[in-house]
Design a protein around this motif. Sequence first.
Motif, PDB file in Angstrom:
ATOM      1  N   VAL A 202      10.541  11.884  -1.933  1.00  0.00           N
ATOM      2  CA  VAL A 202      10.625  11.487  -0.320  1.00  0.00           C
ATOM      3  C   VAL A 202      12.084  12.365  -0.497  1.00  0.00           C
ATOM      4  O   VAL A 202      12.475  12.991   1.012  1.00  0.00           O
ATOM      5  N   GLY A 203      12.651  13.502  -1.415  1.00  0.00           N
ATOM      6  CA  GLY A 203      13.469  14.673  -0.882  1.00  0.00           C
ATOM      7  C   GLY A 203      14.570  13.722  -0.924  1.00  0.00           C
ATOM      8  O   GLY A 203      15.525  13.029   0.400  1.00  0.00           O
ATOM      9  N   ILE A 204      15.528  14.424  -2.305  1.00  0.00           N
ATOM     10  CA  ILE A 204      16.783  13.366  -2.337  1.00  0.00           C
ATOM     11  C   ILE A 204      17.390  14.302  -1.168  1.00  0.00           C
ATOM     12  O   ILE A 204      17.592  16.002  -0.811  1.00  0.00           O
ATOM     13  N   LYS A 205      18.424  14.283  -0.178  1.00  0.00           N
ATOM     14  CA  LYS A 205      19.380  14.572   0.026  1.00  0.00           C
ATOM     15  C   LYS A 205      21.216  14.243   0.263  1.00  0.00           C
ATOM     16  O   LYS A 205      21.750  13.133   0.217  1.00  0.00           O
ATOM     17  N   GLU A 206      22.397  14.416   0.172  1.00  0.00           N
ATOM     18  CA  GLU A 206      23.502  14.604   0.158  1.00  0.00           C
ATOM     19  C   GLU A 206      23.800  14.062   1.001  1.00  0.00           C
ATOM     20  O   GLU A 206      23.026  14.546   2.358  1.00  0.00           O
ATOM     21  N   LYS A 207      24.771  12.883   0.824  1.00  0.00           N
ATOM     22  CA  LYS A 207      25.028  12.473  -0.094  1.00  0.00           C
ATOM     23  C   LYS A 207      24.337  11.438  -0.235  1.00  0.00           C
ATOM     24  O   LYS A 207      23.814  10.469   0.578  1.00  0.00           O
ATOM     25  N   VAL A 208      24.624  10.659  -1.523  1.00  0.00           N
ATOM     26  CA  VAL A 208      23.315   9.506  -2.150  1.00  0.00           C
ATOM     27  C   VAL A 208      24.593   8.822  -2.358  1.00  0.00           C
ATOM     28  O   VAL A 208      25.218   8.209  -2.600  1.00  0.00           O
ATOM     29  N   CYS A 209      24.075   7.497  -1.615  1.00  0.00           N
ATOM     30  CA  CYS A 209      24.315   5.910  -2.338  1.00  0.00           C
ATOM     31  C   CYS A 209      23.367   5.209  -3.135  1.00  0.00           C
ATOM     32  O   CYS A 209      22.386   4.920  -2.756  1.00  0.00           O
ATOM     33  N   MET A 210      24.365   4.603  -3.632  1.00  0.00           N
ATOM     34  CA  MET A 210      23.359   3.414  -4.752  1.00  0.00           C
ATOM     35  C   MET A 210      23.951   1.683  -4.456  1.00  0.00           C
ATOM     36  O   MET A 210      25.395   1.743  -3.692  1.00  0.00           O
ATOM     37  N   SER A 211      23.224   1.158  -3.929  1.00  0.00           N
ATOM     38  CA  SER A 211      23.361  -0.070  -3.508  1.00  0.00           C
ATOM     39  C   SER A 211      22.413  -1.322  -4.535  1.00  0.00           C
ATOM     40  O   SER A 211      20.673  -0.143  -4.938  1.00  0.00           O
ATOM     41  N   GLY A 212      22.833  -2.783  -3.571  1.00  0.00           N
ATOM     42  CA  GLY A 212      22.079  -3.749  -4.533  1.00  0.00           C
ATOM     43  C   GLY A 212      22.406  -3.890  -5.994  1.00  0.00           C
ATOM     44  O   GLY A 212      23.720  -3.348  -6.189  1.00  0.00           O
ATOM     45  N   GLY A 213      21.700  -4.966  -6.388  1.00  0.00           N
ATOM     46  CA  GLY A 213      22.587  -5.461  -7.538  1.00  0.00           C
ATOM     47  C   GLY A 213      23.158  -4.561  -8.643  1.00  0.00           C
ATOM     48  O   GLY A 213      24.281  -4.598  -9.683  1.00  0.00           O
ATOM     49  N   VAL A 214      21.755  -4.222  -8.923  1.00  0.00           N
ATOM     50  CA  VAL A 214      22.027  -2.595 -10.648  1.00  0.00           C
ATOM     51  C   VAL A 214      23.360  -1.722  -9.871  1.00  0.00           C
ATOM     52  O   VAL A 214      24.155  -1.075 -11.106  1.00  0.00           O
ATOM     53  N   ALA A 215      23.896  -1.722  -8.322  1.00  0.00           N
ATOM     54  CA  ALA A 215      24.475  -0.461  -8.453  1.00  0.00           C
ATOM     55  C   ALA A 215      26.346  -0.578  -9.038  1.00  0.00           C
ATOM     56  O   ALA A 215      26.385   0.389  -9.258  1.00  0.00           O
ATOM     57  N   ARG A 216      25.767  -2.438  -9.303  1.00  0.00           N
ATOM     58  CA  ARG A 216      27.315  -2.321  -9.882  1.00  0.00           C
ATOM     59  C   ARG A 216      27.443  -1.926 -11.731  1.00  0.00           C
ATOM     60  O   ARG A 216      28.977  -2.416 -11.895  1.00  0.00           O
ATOM     61  N   ASN A 217      26.338  -1.755 -11.867  1.00  0.00           N
ATOM     62  CA  ASN A 217      26.420  -0.986 -13.755  1.00  0.00           C
ATOM     63  C   ASN A 217      26.787   0.134 -13.532  1.00  0.00           C
ATOM     64  O   ASN A 217      26.265   1.631 -12.953  1.00  0.00           O
ATOM     65  N   GLN A 218      27.715   0.425 -13.861  1.00  0.00           N
ATOM     66  CA  GLN A 218      28.402   2.050 -14.095  1.00  0.00           C
ATOM     67  C   GLN A 218      28.019   2.860 -14.773  1.00  0.00           C
ATOM     68  O   GLN A 218      27.263   3.917 -14.655  1.00  0.00           O
ATOM     69  N   GLY A 219      27.272   2.715 -15.837  1.00  0.00           N
ATOM     70  CA  GLY A 219      26.058   2.989 -17.085  1.00  0.00           C
ATOM     71  C   GLY A 219      25.360   3.554 -16.135  1.00  0.00           C
ATOM     72  O   GLY A 219      24.323   4.525 -16.236  1.00  0.00           O
ATOM     73  N   VAL A 220      24.132   2.421 -15.403  1.00  0.00           N
ATOM     74  CA  VAL A 220      22.961   3.271 -14.842  1.00  0.00           C
ATOM     75  C   VAL A 220      24.122   4.135 -13.671  1.00  0.00           C
ATOM     76  O   VAL A 220      23.012   5.685 -13.445  1.00  0.00           O
ATOM     77  N   ARG A 221      24.701   3.988 -12.888  1.00  0.00           N
ATOM     78  CA  ARG A 221      25.345   5.222 -11.727  1.00  0.00           C
ATOM     79  C   ARG A 221      26.491   5.919 -12.162  1.00  0.00           C
ATOM     80  O   ARG A 221      25.043   7.479 -12.293  1.00  0.00           O
ATOM     81  N   ASP A 222      26.286   6.281 -13.912  1.00  0.00           N
ATOM     82  CA  ASP A 222      26.936   7.721 -14.416  1.00  0.00           C
ATOM     83  C   ASP A 222      25.140   8.268 -14.869  1.00  0.00           C
ATOM     84  O   ASP A 222      25.642   9.431 -14.749  1.00  0.00           O
ATOM     85  N   ALA A 223      24.026   7.357 -14.987  1.00  0.00           N
ATOM     86  CA  ALA A 223      23.327   8.020 -15.780  1.00  0.00           C
ATOM     87  C   ALA A 223      22.348   8.965 -14.598  1.00  0.00           C
ATOM     88  O   ALA A 223      21.499   9.505 -14.370  1.00  0.00           O
TER      89      ALA A 223
END
Lengths: 255, 374
Positions: A202-223
């Motif tokens: 879809v084309g990423i535009k800043e700022k990016v925000c993560m939501s949903g249950g998996v966003a709580r995982n700091q490892g995935v957020r960091d990756a």
Amino acid sequence: MYYLGIDVGSTTSKAVVINEKKEIMAKEILIAGIGTDGAERVYQKILEQIPAEQIAKITATGYGRKLFAKADTEISELSCHAKGVFHTFPETRTIIDIGGQDAKVLLLNDKGRMVNFVMNDKCAAGTGRFLDVMANILHLQIGDLQEEYFKSTMPITISNTCTVFAESEVISQLANGKDKADVIAGICISVANRVASLAKRVGIKEKVCMSGGVARNQGVRDAMAKKLEMDILFSPDAQYMGALGAAIYSLEEME
Amino acid sequence: MSRLRELLNQFEEVANSPRKQLDKYLAEGKKVVGTVPVYTPEELIHSMGFVPFGVWGADVEIKDAKAYYPSFICSILQSILELGIHGAYRGLQAIVIPSLCDSLKSLGQNWKYAVKDDILFIPMTYPQNRENEVGRAFTKASYERVKADLENHLQGHFCDQQLQKSLDIYNEHNRLMRQLSLKLSEHDQITAYERRNIFKSAHFMLKEEHNELVAEFLKELDNLEKSTKKTRVITTGILADSPNLLAIFDDNNMTIVGDDIAHESRQYRTDAVNGETALDKLVDKFANMGCCSVLFDKDRKRADLIRDMAKERKADGVVVLMTKFCDPEEFDYVCIKNTLDEAGIANVITEIDRQMVNYEQTKTTLETFKEMLR
């Protein structure tokens, strides 16, 4: 008066109540999604805090939105996530929402209006389900994955995108004596890579925000942040964004 | 009941009962020849005294066909083979299978081994380059092959004057179907499912019979007040057949104001007009066809066609119905998306196939798309 949003997801049910100023007055989550009485139970938990007669309107969202009969209206979870995230972080232009069984990427304009979106295909790869399966193999709680992720020094590469095949691959890696933390880091990176590819469609535009249950995982957020080479906005209420958006829809429709 | 409603019911009955329709023709003593997607020389078959009968598969569970195919191949073809194996096409004299994509090429081979009914397999091989002299000669030679098979095995008789009569019927059908698509764009009282029934019934009827019904329906439509209140969308893809899928459009107050669906309007864009003989005209028709994923086009004009249709019909957006594992459609999609994005036309993609029972993801996609268009 108060306004309620209920998000009946694939694995959890969430509810958020807001007041006229869009402030969160109550929130509840239950690990019981579609096909359970999770929506009703989470609603009853809300009623323990807010009397039913003070709730002016209820909006349901999530895959189970059509099954919650008490809702006055229903809105798709993508629109609700857009609404909830933009309210929390108005600078957001891209939302990466990873839920229990799917992943979605939404593009917003500066008014918070959704202008494009993409959903993953019917596949558990790159979703919360993928992490659940992997945590199960490793005999860990899902919440323990992030701690292990940051201990890793040499993450393994998971080449399979299919959850079932990836499960075999992880077992093989463990059998070959790979360090558990490296395997977990490989799992988190695998989720981030798969969803980042979706986001690029879809084309990423800043700022990016993560939501949903998996966003709580700091490892995935960091990756994810490393993969996209940008900071990721995150709220501790990431899992409630859909319900929050639904609650805001309740309020706005009354206005 | 109004005549319009009666006609809609008639289209629905035919669209949903192909077996009944096939049996009707057989009871009338007619010989029926199956025609497989995407394009076959139906006019030629019709002129030789056969009823061309559309074979586009159905939404069925695919079990035995999997012995002949890997799972990651077009479900339309798999369902055709599945139905063939289980005798659903019993009564057909022959089946004409074109070579327009890699998957179709294997259907003919598998048909010969898997289907035990006595249904003659006739290949229809098309050239990649349709328009030049060599391509035209190739198409003509392939038509001659179909003609020869129908003559030698099924006692069909070819006559150029008779083919001209068939061309006239088919050209008239094309005109009516184009008019239908246009008029329906001004009448959103006709649902997506009802629209599908009109288009689908064409595959199971002699075109002269379908012409009569469609012409009458168009007259009735003229008496119906115009209505354009719903969200207007263009559909594109190979198939938009499942009632469960179409119910999502109707439930979300969406109306299909035009389509680039292979099973629907792509069939009716080009007439057979120019040529010395009727057969030459049929060759010329194929040479002039285009804007389709299985017809080679170095300029990829299909994307422009969809964009222009969306503008002309004042569509709010375009819905891409991507048949799973259809690589010709997937190749075209990139160009279609870029063209629509550049033109500022909202568009969304959703994957479908013949085995889908649950359209939950498509439901969410289309609901969100509708909310996005508000």
